[in-house]
Design a protein around this motif. Structure first.
Motif, short mmCIF file in Angstrom:
data_model
loop_
_atom_site.label_atom_id
_atom_site.label_comp_id
_atom_site.label_asym_id
_atom_site.label_seq_id
_atom_site.Cartn_x
_atom_site.Cartn_y
_atom_site.Cartn_z
N ASP A 124 1.07 -1.06 0.17
CA ASP A 124 -0.25 -0.15 0.37
C ASP A 124 0.72 1.22 -0.18
OD1 ASP A 124 -2.36 -1.42 0.43
OD2 ASP A 124 -2.86 -0.83 2.72
N MET A 125 2.07 1.17 0.26
CA MET A 125 3.04 2.32 0.66
C MET A 125 3.11 2.92 -1.50
SD MET A 125 6.03 1.70 3.21
CE MET A 125 6.14 2.86 3.18
N GLN A 126 3.44 4.38 -1.24
CA GLN A 126 3.72 4.54 -2.73
C GLN A 126 5.49 4.64 -2.53
OE1 GLN A 126 1.27 5.13 -5.08
NE2 GLN A 126 0.03 4.60 -3.82
N PHE A 127 5.82 4.38 -3.40
CA PHE A 127 7.65 4.60 -3.88
C PHE A 127 7.42 5.54 -5.18
CE2 PHE A 127 7.08 1.55 -1.02
CZ PHE A 127 8.27 1.45 0.41
N SER A 128 7.82 6.22 -5.52
CA SER A 128 8.54 7.13 -6.99
C SER A 128 10.09 6.24 -7.92
CB SER A 128 9.02 8.46 -6.18
OG SER A 128 9.53 9.32 -7.72
N LYS A 129 10.10 5.09 -8.35
CA LYS A 129 11.46 5.17 -8.61
C LYS A 129 11.45 6.08 -10.12
CE LYS A 129 11.89 0.94 -9.02
NZ LYS A 129 12.33 -0.49 -9.25
N GLU A 130 11.09 7.13 -9.91
CA GLU A 130 11.29 8.08 -11.20
C GLU A 130 12.19 8.98 -10.72
OE1 GLU A 130 8.61 10.54 -12.38
OE2 GLU A 130 6.85 9.44 -13.39
N ILE A 131 13.01 8.99 -9.65
CA ILE A 131 13.68 9.85 -9.05
C ILE A 131 14.17 9.35 -7.78
CG2 ILE A 131 13.39 11.86 -9.60
CD1 ILE A 131 12.46 12.63 -6.83
N TYR A 132 15.77 9.13 -7.90
CA TYR A 132 16.57 8.48 -6.53
C TYR A 132 16.66 9.22 -5.28
CZ TYR A 132 19.05 5.53 -10.15
OH TYR A 132 19.36 4.46 -10.79
N PRO A 134 17.59 12.24 -11.93
CA PRO A 134 16.10 11.57 -11.94
C PRO A 134 16.74 10.32 -12.41
CG PRO A 134 17.57 12.56 -13.53
CD PRO A 134 17.95 13.33 -12.08
N ARG A 135 16.49 9.02 -12.32
CA ARG A 135 16.41 7.81 -12.33
C ARG A 135 16.55 7.65 -14.02
NH1 ARG A 135 14.01 2.74 -12.67
NH2 ARG A 135 15.62 0.84 -11.93
N LEU A 136 17.30 7.92 -14.58
CA LEU A 136 17.44 7.54 -16.42
C LEU A 136 19.18 7.37 -16.59
CD1 LEU A 136 16.71 11.56 -17.54
CD2 LEU A 136 14.75 9.34 -16.76
#
Length: 697
Positions: free
Chosen positions: A313-321, A475-477
């Motif tokens: 249920d937790m929200q994690f962002s993988k677009e930025i480190y 950013p995770r690029l």
């Protein structure tokens, strides 16, 4: 006479026999117990009348039963898959192919190819080489089915596909070469039967049930619909569902227990909701008639399900480190561990530094529960630190397999993204601080066996006092080598001196400061008297603290600037460094100040003096670094005090060769200690003479 088609493979067998052969032209059996019949002129006409391309002659033999079955109107002649049969397929009847138009139709399926404004459609390609035609012929040889019979007939009719401007559908070509059936959209209209909805298949239904069982067993894993479709294709082949239909069937099968989401760049991830209410109800149902051991196991499993539910249920962002502050702060790291897991671990970990250990173990559990669902700060920071200290892929991957750090690939990706996102400029909010640059040579051994081909370049840093804190969003690029080369680059300028004004070098005199009260005017005299008397007085740092007021500005901030891949003593390298610092200072509207060691200082001063007045580096302030300034000062003392007895005095404490280096300014730490001893001895003698204290005794 109306001719009808026959089995061409059987026709091959009949035509291969020469006249007067004792074997049957139909089944090629030479068993004497089977009754044979000799063909006459009338019998040959009967066989030829049953076919449109069969050639027989009087005098050949045939089994009576074979001829009866062969000439029967309702006989189903199925081709046999033999090597000899294929060559006979090439001589099939061309009655139907005479009507085929290679320019307008696909020679695979026979339907009209799309043509618009004399241009072929997106799925239509012309045959350009005979190699393609030969490859198709080989595939016909392997397939030996009805579709290959039609294709080989068209090939034999045309003989040269490029010459007749033949064309084909790309989809038809792929299906034909991969052993699949004719595409539905290109089948003949008369043979298509359309039904509303998806046609049912027993194999597809069975495969779908296996897929659902597989999905239920991996409730805690993150499986995409594409993965399920691929597995279904392995079970039932072409009868497998499409991605859209598979998604619809999964939702119908599980109902509201499924959440459709997108994670880590992979669409249509199938996670289960697993609400707390349903988990607890399931626990009560299972533990109603259980013993103590079973109830304990049920409690543990239920607790694990509740924790997994909170993690998902937790929200994690993988677009930025995660930022550096999130990696080093305990409070920010707690946000990456659900409260239920924290509560569980707090009852397990009760040792020292319990918070740090609890968060570290909690993030390891979260990363293991959703390995592709989140990037956690402790895992990433620990992996980067280990890679920085050891540079070992084996160590990082081993720690990742144990759940303690991110993978080696993720660490490399983070470092490349951080380098790509890094800017060589100084931020505007830092311009109100004391700012100067420091440049020196950089030597790095690239792990060569013989010690050659090492890196020698010019490194530059910028120091800012007081220090400033800056945080960058990375950013995770994915970064390429070209992206890394495009940033952090200093343009190298060839240096060619135009004039030589170094002979007129003069230093400006410093203005006297008279309006400032020196609070330490009598401090040195006080120290000189109190130290020999062995009174209780503070050390040098203590004296500085008693005389200074206010707060210390704190430590400086050091910013790493790009390196120049040239020998640091090269004049072009020094000139490029000066030009870069001057350009940065002009952009920030500050004075350009740069510090060098003694050899580079001497060359840079010559460059500044020889530059014209309109040069960008003419206003540069060149400073000699503090260490070399101290060396120069100590060397001046040794030069001025020659033959004064100073060397002999210090020689009573240090070795003779060491004293020589001390007075030349090389042994800095020993020289400072030696001069302090000489100063203390002289001051002690003066205090003894003035106060008659008897210090010499």
């Amino acid at each position: 006479m109306q001719l009808r088609k026959i089995d061409y493979l059987e026709a091959i067998r009949m035509e291969k026999h020469s006249p007067n052969c004792a074997a049957c032209v139909d089944c090629k059996s030479s068993n004497d117990q089977i009754e044979l019949s000799k063909l006459g002129e009338k019998g040959c006409k009967g066989l030829i009348g049953a076919s449109d391309c069969l050639t027989v002659q009087p005098g050949q033999y045939v089994h009576k039963e074979c001829r009866r079955q062969y000439c029967h109107p309702s006989n189903d002649r199925t081709p046999q898959n033999t090597e000899d049969n294929f060559h006979r397929l090439q001589r099939r009847c061309r009655t139907e192919e005479n009507k085929f138009d290679f320019i307008e139709n696909c020679f695979f399926c026979g339907t009209v190819a799309k043509i618009a404004s004399n241009k072929r459609g997106n799925d239509v390609f012309p045959v350009r080489t005979l190699e393609f035609q030969n490859n198709v012929r080989d595939f016909c040889k392997r397939r030996t089915d009805e579709w290959s019979e039609n294709v080989i007939g068209r090939l034999e009719y045309a003989q040269d596909l490029p010459a007749v401007e033949a064309r084909y559908h790309q989809k038809c070509s792929i299906n034909f070469r991969t052993g699949r059936s004719l595409p539905i959209q290109y089948r003949s209209i008369q043979t298509q039967t359309y039904k509303k909805g998806r046609p049912s298949s027993r194999n597809a239904d069975t495969a779908f049930q296996h897929i659902m069982e597989y999905l239920e067993e991996r409730v805690n894993d993150q499986v995409t619909i594409s993965d399920l479709v691929h597995q279904m294709q392995e079970l039932c082949g072409e009868e497998a569902y499409s991605t859209v239909y598979m998604k619809k069937e999964i939702i119908d099968f599980f109902g509201c227990e499924i959440i459709n989401s997108e994670l880590d760049g992979k669409p249509n991830v199938i996670p289960f909701k697993g609400t707390a209410d349903s988990i607890l109800h399931s626990f009560h149902r299972s533990s109603s008639k259980a013993n103590t051991e079973s109830e304990k196991n049920a409690v543990i499993k239920t607790a694990a399900k509740l924790i997994i539910k909170d993690i998902k249920d937790m929200q994690f962002s993988k677009e930025i480190y995660p930022s550096v502050d999130e990696m080093i702060t305990i409070e920010t790291n707690k946000k990456y561990v659900p409260s239920s897991l924290m509560l569980f671990l707090e009852h397990l970990v009760t040792s020292k530094n319990a918070d740090t250990k609890t968060i570290a173990i909690g993030q390891s559990i979260v990363q293991s529960a959703i390995p592709r669902g989140a990037i956690l700060p402790l895992q990433l920071g620990f992996g980067v630190q280990i890679h920085h200290h050891f540079g070992s892929k084996f160590v990082v991957d081993t720690l990742n397999s144990l759940g303690f750090s991110s993978s080696y690939t993720e660490v490399q990706k983070y470092e490349a993204a951080a380098a790509t996102n890094w800017s060589i400029g100084i931020e505007k909010e830092q311009t109100d601080k004391a700012f100067q640059c420091v440049a020196d040579d950089v030597d790095h051994n690239l792990a060569t066996v013989d010690g050659h081909n090492t890196f020698h370049g010019m490194g530059i840093i910028a120091t800012i006092l007081p220090g400033v804190k800056s945080s960058r969003v990375i950013p995770r690029l994915s970064s390429t080598t070209e992206d890394l080369l495009s940033v952090g680059k200093i343009n190298v300028t060839l240096y060619s001196p135009l004039i030589n004004n170094f002979s007129t070098l003069t230093f400006q005199s410093l203005n006297e400061v008279n309006d400032v009260i020196d609070q330490t005017q009598n401090l040195e005299q006080l120290v000189d008297i109190s130290r020999p008397l062995k009174t209780q007085c503070p050390s040098w740092s203590g004296f500085m603290q008693t005389t200074q007021t206010g707060r210390h500005p704190g430590k400086s901030t050091v910013l790493f600037l790009p390196m120049i891949d040239l020998n640091s003593s090269d004049l072009s390298c020094i000139y490029s460094s000066l030009d870069f610092v001057a350009t940065q200072a002009k952009t920030l509207s500050v004075s350009p100040i740069v510090t060098f060691d003694q050899p580079l200082y001497w060359k840079s001063v010559q460059m500044v003096m020889n530059e014209p007045e309109n040069s960008t580096i003419k206003a540069m302030v060149i400073r000699l670094c503090g260490f070399h300034t101290q060396m120069s000062f100590l060397g001046c003392i040794g030069h001025l005090m020659q033959n004064s007895g100073l060397q002999e005095l210090i020689d009573t404490v240090y070795a003779t060769n060491t004293v020589t280096h001390m007075l030349s300014g090389k042994e800095v730490s020993r020289a400072v200690r030696g001069h302090i001893l000489v100063d203390s001895a002289l001051k002690s003698l003066l205090v003894e003479r003035v106060f008659s204290t008897g210090l010499s005794e």
